[in-house]
Write an enzyme that holds these catalytic residues in place. Structure first.
Site, PDB file in Angstrom:
ATOM      1  N   GLU A 150       0.815  -1.214   0.000  1.00 56.98           N
ATOM      2  CA  GLU A 150       0.000   0.000   0.000  1.00 56.98           C
ATOM      3  C   GLU A 150       0.852   1.269   0.000  1.00 56.98           C
ATOM      4  O   GLU A 150       1.609   1.505   0.943  1.00 56.98           O
ATOM      5  CB  GLU A 150      -0.909   0.006   1.233  1.00 56.98           C
ATOM      6  CG  GLU A 150      -1.816   1.217   1.312  1.00 56.98           C
ATOM      7  CD  GLU A 150      -2.633   1.252   2.595  1.00 56.98           C
ATOM      8  OE1 GLU A 150      -3.469   2.155   2.728  1.00 56.98           O
ATOM      9  OE2 GLU A 150      -2.429   0.368   3.458  1.00 56.98           O
ATOM     10  N   GLU A 156       2.865  10.080   6.091  1.00 54.72           N
ATOM     11  CA  GLU A 156       2.991   8.795   6.761  1.00 54.72           C
ATOM     12  C   GLU A 156       4.197   7.987   6.295  1.00 54.72           C
ATOM     13  O   GLU A 156       4.607   7.048   6.969  1.00 54.72           O
ATOM     14  CB  GLU A 156       1.710   7.979   6.571  1.00 54.72           C
ATOM     15  CG  GLU A 156       0.496   8.636   7.223  1.00 54.72           C
ATOM     16  CD  GLU A 156      -0.766   7.802   7.109  1.00 54.72           C
ATOM     17  OE1 GLU A 156      -0.674   6.564   7.053  1.00 54.72           O
ATOM     18  OE2 GLU A 156      -1.861   8.379   7.063  1.00 54.72           O
ATOM     19  N   ASP A 182      -5.703   2.794  -1.477  1.00 55.26           N
ATOM     20  CA  ASP A 182      -6.608   3.394  -0.505  1.00 55.26           C
ATOM     21  C   ASP A 182      -7.044   4.743  -1.064  1.00 55.26           C
ATOM     22  O   ASP A 182      -6.202   5.587  -1.373  1.00 55.26           O
ATOM     23  CB  ASP A 182      -5.863   3.555   0.828  1.00 55.26           C
ATOM     24  CG  ASP A 182      -6.724   4.112   1.949  1.00 55.26           C
ATOM     25  OD1 ASP A 182      -7.622   4.927   1.675  1.00 55.26           O
ATOM     26  OD2 ASP A 182      -6.471   3.770   3.120  1.00 55.26           O
ATOM     27  N   HIS A 185      -5.410   7.959   0.461  1.00 55.63           N
ATOM     28  CA  HIS A 185      -4.054   8.310   0.040  1.00 55.63           C
ATOM     29  C   HIS A 185      -4.029   8.745  -1.424  1.00 55.63           C
ATOM     30  O   HIS A 185      -3.284   9.670  -1.785  1.00 55.63           O
ATOM     31  CB  HIS A 185      -3.114   7.132   0.276  1.00 55.63           C
ATOM     32  CG  HIS A 185      -3.058   6.688   1.704  1.00 55.63           C
ATOM     33  ND1 HIS A 185      -2.677   7.520   2.732  1.00 55.63           N
ATOM     34  CD2 HIS A 185      -3.362   5.492   2.276  1.00 55.63           C
ATOM     35  CE1 HIS A 185      -2.742   6.866   3.875  1.00 55.63           C
ATOM     36  NE2 HIS A 185      -3.151   5.636   3.625  1.00 55.63           N
ATOM     37  N   ARG A 214     -11.533  10.993   5.573  1.00 61.49           N
ATOM     38  CA  ARG A 214     -11.338   9.729   6.268  1.00 61.49           C
ATOM     39  C   ARG A 214     -12.625   9.220   6.889  1.00 61.49           C
ATOM     40  O   ARG A 214     -12.640   8.198   7.579  1.00 61.49           O
ATOM     41  CB  ARG A 214     -10.242   9.858   7.323  1.00 61.49           C
ATOM     42  CG  ARG A 214      -9.303   8.695   7.613  1.00 61.49           C
ATOM     43  CD  ARG A 214      -9.180   7.619   6.619  1.00 61.49           C
ATOM     44  NE  ARG A 214      -7.827   7.104   6.490  1.00 61.49           N
ATOM     45  CZ  ARG A 214      -7.499   6.084   5.711  1.00 61.49           C
ATOM     46  NH1 ARG A 214      -8.438   5.461   5.005  1.00 61.49           N
ATOM     47  NH2 ARG A 214      -6.263   5.693   5.598  1.00 61.49           N
ATOM     48  N   GLU A 243     -12.164   1.716   5.180  1.00 63.15           N
ATOM     49  CA  GLU A 243     -11.178   1.822   6.263  1.00 63.15           C
ATOM     50  C   GLU A 243     -11.273   3.209   6.874  1.00 63.15           C
ATOM     51  O   GLU A 243     -11.044   4.218   6.217  1.00 63.15           O
ATOM     52  CB  GLU A 243      -9.752   1.585   5.776  1.00 63.15           C
ATOM     53  CG  GLU A 243      -8.768   1.591   6.949  1.00 63.15           C
ATOM     54  CD  GLU A 243      -7.302   1.597   6.525  1.00 63.15           C
ATOM     55  OE1 GLU A 243      -6.533   0.796   7.077  1.00 63.15           O
ATOM     56  OE2 GLU A 243      -6.942   2.420   5.674  1.00 63.15           O
TER      57      GLU A 243
END
Length: 284
Positions: A150, A156, A182, A185, A214, A243
């Site tokens: 990922e 991050e 994701d 991102h 998010r 997520e």
């Protein structure tokens, strides 16, 4: 229509044998088809307990890993690399034992670890990673499990931020290793989420989705019809797994920088996201 799942991090961290049964019943009662099972620490989850919970609920399992501090496959000591490989093998063994087809996560450095790299230094780091992921990829292949690597956003990691970098990282790596994307991102790092999905192509093995903040997918800035069209174009047949994270859990909230509730309740986040994804895929 694709299966729609959710990560148990929406409610709890870490997921353990003591709570997994109740959590999976709750996920199934909400109407999800699939569930992401995070293995934060070796020993948190055992195959027999998880398999029993899956059999009771009928949920399709996927395993995700957590790259906690000290879990690194590049630019670190040999002991740390060996321990990280052992951790990833444990994730693979759990997936194999419970019937999950994929294990996904940012399996290169610990989340939050960043450093400057020249082009030459990046190429060297990628080469080191290929060497160190090789025995893990072999282990996955022997157990019929695919690894999904990922890309994360720039805050991050500095290792892999984009699909283009992910494809460079995977150059020459066996097909037992692909990309896990994701939407959160992608929204930060890519100029076009659909174009990034097109670029990933057949190496896309897993997709996580959420709103651009998010929170729940839907009602946010993401062009969801274009994202879904891109998935169809590349022949993606995997799940759409939500997520997100609870702001009440210190460890996950810090890693994901969740400093405020993203919905009135975590169940609202799950329900709203599921309803939107159902309506989106039904219109397709």
């Amino acid at each position: 229509m694709p299966a729609i799942g959710i990560n148990t991090w929406v409610w709890v961290s870490p997921l353990t044998d003591a709570v997994v049964g109740d959590v999976l019943i709750h996920v199934a009662d909400l109407g999800f088809d699939a569930v992401e099972l995070p293995l934060e620490n070796v020993g948190d989850l055992s195959v027999d307990v998880v398999r029993s919970a899956l059999e009771r609920t009928g949920l399709r399992p996927y395993v995700v890993g957590a790259m906690a501090p000290g879990r690194d496959l590049v630019a670190t000591g040999g002991t740390g690399i060996a321990a990280t490989q052992d951790y990833l093998r444990a994730c693979i063994d759990l997936a194999h034992g419970v019937g999950a087809p994929a294990v996904c996560g940012p399996f290169y450095t610990s989340t939050g670890r960043v450093w400057r790299m020249s082009g030459e230094e990046r190429r060297a780091a990628y080469a080191e990673w290929r060497t160190n992921i090789a025995p893990v990829a072999d282990h996955a292949g022997e157990r019929g499990v695919v690894l999904g690597i990922e890309p994360l956003n720039r805050y991050e990691t500095s290792m892999v931020n984009t699909v283009a970098q992910g494809l460079e990282l995977l150059d020459g790596v066996p097909a037992t290793v692909g990309l896990a994307l994701d939407s959160y991102h992608l929204n930060i790092e890519e100029r076009s989420t659909p174009a990034a999905i097109h670029a990933a192509g057949e190496r896309l093995v897993h997709l996580q989705v959420c709103g651009s903040d998010r929170g729940a997918p839907g009602g946010d800035q993401t062009d969801w019809p274009a994202l879904l069209a891109a998935l169809h174009h590349v022949g993606y047949e995997g799940p759409l797994n939500i997520e997100s994270f609870t702001a009440d859990n210190a460890s996950i909230a810090t890693a994901a920088s969740i400093w405020r509730p993203l919905a009135p309740t975590q169940d609202d986040l799950a329900r709203d996201g599921l309803a939107f994804l159902r309506s989106l895929t039904a219109r397709d």
